[in-house]
Design a protein around this motif. Sequence first.
Motif, PDB file in Angstrom:
ATOM      1  N   SER A   2       0.830  -1.191   0.000  1.00 43.71           N
ATOM      2  CA  SER A   2       0.000   0.000   0.000  1.00 43.71           C
ATOM      3  C   SER A   2       0.878   1.260   0.000  1.00 43.71           C
ATOM      4  O   SER A   2       1.984   1.265   0.547  1.00 43.71           O
ATOM      5  CB  SER A   2      -0.894  -0.028   1.232  1.00 43.71           C
ATOM      6  OG  SER A   2      -1.521   1.209   1.381  1.00 43.71           O
ATOM      7  N   TYR A   3       0.359   2.313  -0.612  1.00 39.52           N
ATOM      8  CA  TYR A   3       1.070   3.589  -0.657  1.00 39.52           C
ATOM      9  C   TYR A   3       0.071   4.719  -0.422  1.00 39.52           C
ATOM     10  O   TYR A   3      -1.037   4.697  -0.966  1.00 39.52           O
ATOM     11  CB  TYR A   3       1.745   3.752  -2.022  1.00 39.52           C
ATOM     12  CG  TYR A   3       2.227   5.158  -2.290  1.00 39.52           C
ATOM     13  CD1 TYR A   3       3.346   5.678  -1.625  1.00 39.52           C
ATOM     14  CD2 TYR A   3       1.549   5.986  -3.192  1.00 39.52           C
ATOM     15  CE1 TYR A   3       3.776   6.973  -1.860  1.00 39.52           C
ATOM     16  CE2 TYR A   3       1.975   7.281  -3.430  1.00 39.52           C
ATOM     17  CZ  TYR A   3       3.086   7.776  -2.763  1.00 39.52           C
ATOM     18  OH  TYR A   3       3.502   9.068  -2.994  1.00 39.52           O
ATOM     19  N   ILE A   4       0.462   5.681   0.391  1.00 39.85           N
ATOM     20  CA  ILE A   4      -0.396   6.851   0.618  1.00 39.85           C
ATOM     21  C   ILE A   4       0.303   8.083   0.075  1.00 39.85           C
ATOM     22  O   ILE A   4       1.428   8.386   0.478  1.00 39.85           O
ATOM     23  CB  ILE A   4      -0.702   7.029   2.123  1.00 39.85           C
ATOM     24  CG1 ILE A   4      -1.503   5.827   2.636  1.00 39.85           C
ATOM     25  CG2 ILE A   4      -1.469   8.322   2.368  1.00 39.85           C
ATOM     26  CD1 ILE A   4      -1.790   5.868   4.125  1.00 39.85           C
ATOM     27  N   ASN A   5      -0.335   8.774  -0.830  1.00 36.68           N
ATOM     28  CA  ASN A   5       0.235   9.991  -1.402  1.00 36.68           C
ATOM     29  C   ASN A   5       0.188  11.108  -0.347  1.00 36.68           C
ATOM     30  O   ASN A   5      -0.897  11.561   0.030  1.00 36.68           O
ATOM     31  CB  ASN A   5      -0.560  10.360  -2.651  1.00 36.68           C
ATOM     32  CG  ASN A   5      -0.023  11.595  -3.329  1.00 36.68           C
ATOM     33  OD1 ASN A   5       0.624  12.436  -2.705  1.00 36.68           O
ATOM     34  ND2 ASN A   5      -0.287  11.696  -4.619  1.00 36.68           N
ATOM     35  N   PRO A   6       1.362  11.543   0.135  1.00 31.94           N
ATOM     36  CA  PRO A   6       1.373  12.504   1.236  1.00 31.94           C
ATOM     37  C   PRO A   6       0.807  13.879   0.866  1.00 31.94           C
ATOM     38  O   PRO A   6       0.335  14.610   1.729  1.00 31.94           O
ATOM     39  CB  PRO A   6       2.861  12.617   1.607  1.00 31.94           C
ATOM     40  CG  PRO A   6       3.597  12.150   0.402  1.00 31.94           C
ATOM     41  CD  PRO A   6       2.714  11.174  -0.319  1.00 31.94           C
ATOM     42  N   ASP A   7       0.841  14.195  -0.428  1.00 35.65           N
ATOM     43  CA  ASP A   7       0.291  15.489  -0.839  1.00 35.65           C
ATOM     44  C   ASP A   7      -1.228  15.502  -0.729  1.00 35.65           C
ATOM     45  O   ASP A   7      -1.847  16.554  -0.620  1.00 35.65           O
ATOM     46  CB  ASP A   7       0.648  15.790  -2.306  1.00 35.65           C
ATOM     47  CG  ASP A   7       2.134  16.076  -2.467  1.00 35.65           C
ATOM     48  OD1 ASP A   7       2.753  16.528  -1.473  1.00 35.65           O
ATOM     49  OD2 ASP A   7       2.665  15.838  -3.564  1.00 35.65           O
ATOM     50  N   MET A   8      -1.831  14.321  -0.805  1.00 33.23           N
ATOM     51  CA  MET A   8      -3.294  14.265  -0.818  1.00 33.23           C
ATOM     52  C   MET A   8      -3.910  13.910   0.539  1.00 33.23           C
ATOM     53  O   MET A   8      -5.049  14.266   0.826  1.00 33.23           O
ATOM     54  CB  MET A   8      -3.775  13.233  -1.849  1.00 33.23           C
ATOM     55  CG  MET A   8      -3.456  13.599  -3.295  1.00 33.23           C
ATOM     56  SD  MET A   8      -3.614  12.144  -4.378  1.00 33.23           S
ATOM     57  CE  MET A   8      -5.354  12.185  -4.733  1.00 33.23           C
ATOM     58  N   CYS A   9      -3.167  13.174   1.360  1.00 35.85           N
ATOM     59  CA  CYS A   9      -3.724  12.710   2.639  1.00 35.85           C
ATOM     60  C   CYS A   9      -3.948  13.898   3.585  1.00 35.85           C
ATOM     61  O   CYS A   9      -3.094  14.757   3.706  1.00 35.85           O
ATOM     62  CB  CYS A   9      -2.762  11.709   3.273  1.00 35.85           C
ATOM     63  SG  CYS A   9      -3.218  11.260   4.965  1.00 35.85           S
ATOM     64  N   VAL A  10      -5.095  13.935   4.242  1.00 38.37           N
ATOM     65  CA  VAL A  10      -5.343  15.018   5.197  1.00 38.37           C
ATOM     66  C   VAL A  10      -5.360  14.499   6.637  1.00 38.37           C
ATOM     67  O   VAL A  10      -5.757  15.205   7.564  1.00 38.37           O
ATOM     68  CB  VAL A  10      -6.645  15.797   4.882  1.00 38.37           C
ATOM     69  CG1 VAL A  10      -6.562  16.427   3.501  1.00 38.37           C
ATOM     70  CG2 VAL A  10      -7.873  14.918   5.010  1.00 38.37           C
ATOM     71  N   GLY A  11      -4.947  13.253   6.810  1.00 39.06           N
ATOM     72  CA  GLY A  11      -4.679  12.761   8.159  1.00 39.06           C
ATOM     73  C   GLY A  11      -5.884  12.439   9.023  1.00 39.06           C
ATOM     74  O   GLY A  11      -5.848  12.634  10.238  1.00 39.06           O
ATOM     75  N   CYS A  12      -6.953  11.881   8.417  1.00 38.30           N
ATOM     76  CA  CYS A  12      -8.145  11.591   9.228  1.00 38.30           C
ATOM     77  C   CYS A  12      -7.951  10.343  10.091  1.00 38.30           C
ATOM     78  O   CYS A  12      -8.713  10.115  11.025  1.00 38.30           O
ATOM     79  CB  CYS A  12      -9.370  11.429   8.349  1.00 38.30           C
ATOM     80  SG  CYS A  12      -9.452   9.845   7.496  1.00 38.30           S
ATOM     81  N   SER A  13      -7.003   9.483   9.739  1.00 40.03           N
ATOM     82  CA  SER A  13      -6.615   8.283  10.495  1.00 40.03           C
ATOM     83  C   SER A  13      -7.477   7.053  10.239  1.00 40.03           C
ATOM     84  O   SER A  13      -7.180   5.978  10.764  1.00 40.03           O
ATOM     85  CB  SER A  13      -6.568   8.542  12.007  1.00 40.03           C
ATOM     86  OG  SER A  13      -7.853   8.394  12.590  1.00 40.03           O
ATOM     87  N   VAL A  14      -8.529   7.152   9.453  1.00 39.17           N
ATOM     88  CA  VAL A  14      -9.436   6.015   9.295  1.00 39.17           C
ATOM     89  C   VAL A  14      -8.723   4.796   8.713  1.00 39.17           C
ATOM     90  O   VAL A  14      -8.864   3.678   9.205  1.00 39.17           O
ATOM     91  CB  VAL A  14     -10.670   6.405   8.435  1.00 39.17           C
ATOM     92  CG1 VAL A  14     -11.489   5.175   8.078  1.00 39.17           C
ATOM     93  CG2 VAL A  14     -11.521   7.400   9.201  1.00 39.17           C
ATOM     94  N   CYS A  15      -7.904   5.005   7.677  1.00 40.79           N
ATOM     95  CA  CYS A  15      -7.229   3.853   7.062  1.00 40.79           C
ATOM     96  C   CYS A  15      -6.333   3.153   8.080  1.00 40.79           C
ATOM     97  O   CYS A  15      -6.239   1.931   8.096  1.00 40.79           O
ATOM     98  CB  CYS A  15      -6.442   4.273   5.823  1.00 40.79           C
ATOM     99  SG  CYS A  15      -5.174   5.508   6.135  1.00 40.79           S
TER     100      CYS A  15
END
Lengths: 189, 594
Positions: B564-577
């Motif tokens: 899995s990869y999370i694009n740091p520019d797009m993530c707003v840090g809600c923590s659900v994943c």
Amino acid sequence: MGTTNILIAGVGGQGLVLSTRIISYAAFKEGFDIKSGDVIGLSQRGGTVWGSVRFGKEVHSPIIPNGEADILLGLEELESLRWLHLMRKNAHIIINKQNIFPNRVLIEKEEYPKDIVADLKSKGFQVDSVDAREIARTAGNVKTENIVLLGRLSKLLPIKYETWIETIKENVPAKTVDINIIAFNKSRE
Amino acid sequence: MGNTELMTGNEAVSRGFWENGGIFAASYPGSPTVEILESMKKYSEIEARWAPNEKVALEMSIGASMAGGRTMVSMKHVGINIAADPFMTFTQIRTKGGFVLVIGDDPGLNSSQNEQDSRFWGKFANIPVLEPSNPQEIKDYTKLALNLSEEFGTPVLLKLTTTLCHGRAPVQLGERTEAVVEGFVEDQGRFCMLPPYANKQQYFMQERIQKLREYNNSTSINALTEKADADTLIITSGVSYQYLLETQPNASILKLAMVYPLPIEKIQELSSKYKKIIVVEELMPFIEEILKANGIKAEGKRFFPFTGELTTEIIRKGLYEAGILEEKPVINEKNIQIPPRTPMLCAGCPHRPVFHILKKAKAVVMGDIGCYSLGILEPFEVLKTNISMGASLGMVQGVASTLRKAGKSEPLVAMIGDGTFFHSGMTGMVELSKTKDNITVIVMDNRTTAMTGGQFTPTTGEYLEGKGDHTISIKGILEAFGIKDITVLDQFKYKETKETMLAAMKREGLSIIITTRPCALNFKIKEPYFYVDQEICISCRSCIGVNCPPISMKQYEGKDKKNSYINPDMCVGCSVCSQVCPVGAIKRSQKEEA
Ligand SMILES: Cc1ncc(C[n+]2csc(CCOP(=O)(O)OP(=O)(O)O)c2C)c(N)n1
Ligand code: SF4
Ligand code: SF4
Ligand code: SF4
């Protein structure tokens, strides 16, 4: 002169509405008749969005007829492929090196197309592939990505440099005017 | 350029209203007309109000007009359905202060649940319908509408479409002319619609429409462009006219400004000079059918589609088939080999964990209208119905009753947003408050009308802690309805939310869950991003099921499986994943990157 038709393609949330507005105002200030349109609404949530700007002596429809677009400004690579039916043969395509995966790619039901730029070139389009985010970053702020693309576009249009600068000043938030102009200039180098 | 300004159609409506003495404007947000009221707010002479729904917007406007003010009410096409009750009675009254009803149709359903053609309201309500074709005309017709309204004592429908509302073009500006406001002058015979007063108004409406038809026969607002030696007359209106001009047909063109009541006598006279009469109109054969009923041999829908927006090429094709264009148009086909891009919930959207839980629970959910309607789409596919705003609540009772009678009862869920709750959900709640069936209602209180651009709802103030408008508590309302089983929760606490929801769905009778996380987009929420520790990730794809735009599977170098990869520019840090990852591979970064 005839009508110049510019299609702007992107993903909801990329700031396409502002880009369309700036191009429209620049053409208007330059003294052209202009019509523009865009689809905003449900697709604003990460869906396919597009805008059109048509300017010249007299323009009727705000929507570009099939096969008559002169320039495509693609804010994202895949979205640039979606509108080829609207393009003239040999049209210019300014394409941002940016891949945003659509839902079906994220959930691994489809693949993101490969070699988009090469594909467009092989179809006879004049392609300018721009790493707008990188240029924006070196200019000082990644949020100026769309202005970088407008910088490239500005070189293809019969609109004076001063008109662009004036239009940008009037349309971006006051605090970001300087950085946007730096980004615009940098992309024209 | 001087006094010319580039404007969208929506801005041109506001400008026209302001220039012509408008004093009161109301609306309820909906695409494509949202920006009418939003751009109205800069004119201090006008009181511009967002109402809780279209019916209230229309009712406030009726009051404003009765008090003698020039009034505008604007809405999307489906809005008039809920406002139809006051509207169909108001139209019987001889209008006092100029009254314009602006409706934005959405041919092609860009952002709507149906495609109804609003011109029919003209016929149904005995009022004139104006159809402009560009922003300049939109402004001019707004003025015309106000004047006709006062001259003939009628509400006037200004009918727009998505393309007209959002399209930009130069518009000539004028100054404001104040209109005299007489005030509310008591006159029961005029304003009380009961027998015998209302009976007599049937005749009034009949005469009014007759006079308008005479006006339309003699006015110069309908533009005729005659082409020498053409044997075809094309009749059109609205934005279709602009597309038609692009095709340069060898035909005379009658461009109608007022499409109801039609200038029948004028068209009859004109049509005798032509061999063929072709009608080019979007959606239903409104003009065509009236012409046919009056003995005019017009053709339209034989050559042009009855659904979707018209375009220059569709018109070219139709004109070719009708024998008016000689050259067969070459039309490039769309590229359908590439993945579609459907809309998605934003990164950090508060609706996401609720869908994730409902999907796992295989719940049967009646959906409603808002950003959460996206729960219909892949991969959640959680909402099983979608009709109109507020409908989920009445529907869920209907399903429950029928299943019970048939001996097939099962737990049911309805989902509704705060905006929709106040728009038309409360009366459904009154009905549900007495239910004995196992129904769980989830109120997604994201503190805004997110789908239409983030207008305030009555709960916005509660979230902004007094900085917004006055606030109304949804929980308080439901308690006042006598509902006892109410849980208010933070849905970003995934495990707790899941337990609460599953337990509620097991309980008989009505249970309510109110989720309180605000809309991430409209409140610009951004916390430090999360990232995937590839050393820990076991490629199980649980996080992919959360379906957040930054999360994808990626081939890292030196690994045989994708991780899995999370694009740091797009993530707003809600923590659900991170909360659904079974091995704790998703971690919060230390600080937000610029
Ligand atoms: C009768 C009617 N008016 C307006 C709309 C436009 N519209 C679509 S969704 C929505 C409201 C959504 O608000 P809310 O229920 O709070 O959901 P959110 O989008 O915030 O998740 C509106 C007004 C509509 N679909 N129908
Ligand atoms: S706008 Fe708000 S409610 Fe709508 S999808 Fe985005 S975060 Fe969710
Ligand atoms: S934390 Fe996960 S779910 Fe939340 S915004 Fe970031 S990627 Fe999306
Ligand atoms: S849920 Fe965790 S382990 Fe599974 S793919 Fe995502 S990051 Fe890897």
